[in-house]
Design an enzyme around this catalytic site. Structure first.
Site, PDB file in Angstrom:
ATOM      1  N   ASN A   1      79.149  23.399 -40.710  1.00  0.00           N
ATOM      2  CA  ASN A   1      78.141  23.887 -39.766  1.00  0.00           C
ATOM      3  C   ASN A   1      78.007  23.025 -38.515  1.00  0.00           C
ATOM      4  O   ASN A   1      77.175  23.297 -37.669  1.00  0.00           O
ATOM      5  CB  ASN A   1      76.782  24.056 -40.456  1.00  0.00           C
ATOM      6  CG  ASN A   1      76.249  22.755 -40.997  1.00  0.00           C
ATOM      7  OD1 ASN A   1      76.998  21.811 -41.237  1.00  0.00           O
ATOM      8  ND2 ASN A   1      74.955  22.684 -41.215  1.00  0.00           N
ATOM      9  N   CYS A   2      78.844  22.015 -38.379  1.00  0.00           N
ATOM     10  CA  CYS A   2      78.831  21.145 -37.195  1.00  0.00           C
ATOM     11  C   CYS A   2      79.546  21.860 -36.044  1.00  0.00           C
ATOM     12  O   CYS A   2      80.677  22.312 -36.191  1.00  0.00           O
ATOM     13  CB  CYS A   2      79.533  19.834 -37.527  1.00  0.00           C
ATOM     14  SG  CYS A   2      79.800  18.753 -36.104  1.00  0.00           S
ATOM     15  N   ASP A   3      78.888  21.968 -34.898  1.00  0.00           N
ATOM     16  CA  ASP A   3      79.474  22.669 -33.752  1.00  0.00           C
ATOM     17  C   ASP A   3      80.785  22.034 -33.294  1.00  0.00           C
ATOM     18  O   ASP A   3      81.722  22.737 -32.926  1.00  0.00           O
ATOM     19  CB  ASP A   3      78.493  22.712 -32.582  1.00  0.00           C
ATOM     20  CG  ASP A   3      77.342  23.668 -32.823  1.00  0.00           C
ATOM     21  OD1 ASP A   3      77.475  24.581 -33.669  1.00  0.00           O
ATOM     22  OD2 ASP A   3      76.294  23.517 -32.158  1.00  0.00           O
TER      23      ASP A   3
END
Length: 123
Positions: A10-12
């Site tokens: 979920n890390c951009d």
């Protein structure tokens, strides 16, 4: 050697790196280090190629939420390794490893330069 992208899904920044690798036809495995964990051997291999100050994200929320006593105790590769194994979220993401390449973070220009350097041409 397989290219592996280490991070959390979920890390951009991890998302951007995954997209870049896919768009450039680079086969890679994704390793979610929150779910799959990290071994001391793996972190030690990263520390062989990179300084601990590059791997530990001292600008992130995880670092900022550490007690001050813990922060000041991170003074060398050994103490940083213990912290990274205890709390993988403190690692700057993504870490990409493969074909003698270890990179941290993502920028399209840096990825292009690194992959060109390793493979002789930009993919």
């Amino acid at each position: 050697m397989t290219t592996t992208l280490y991070g959390i899904p979920n890390c951009d920044t991890v998302k951007k790196a995954r997209t870049w690798l896919q768009d450039h036809g680079i086969d890679f495995a994704f390793h979610d280090f929150k779910k799959q964990g990290l071994t001391p051997e793996l972190v030690q291999a990263w520390l062989h190629d990179l300084d601990w100050t590059i791997l530990v994200n001292r600008k992130g929320t995880t670092w900022r939420n550490l007690p001050d006593e813990r922060k000041v105790s991170i003074v060398d590769a050994d103490s940083a390794m213990a912290l990274m194994l205890e709390n993988p979220s403190v690692i700057k993401r993504p870490v990409v490893q493969g074909a003698g390449l270890v990179t941290v973070g993502f920028s399209a220009a840096a990825f292009e330069a690194k992959f060109e350097e390793k493979f002789g041409a930009a993919p």
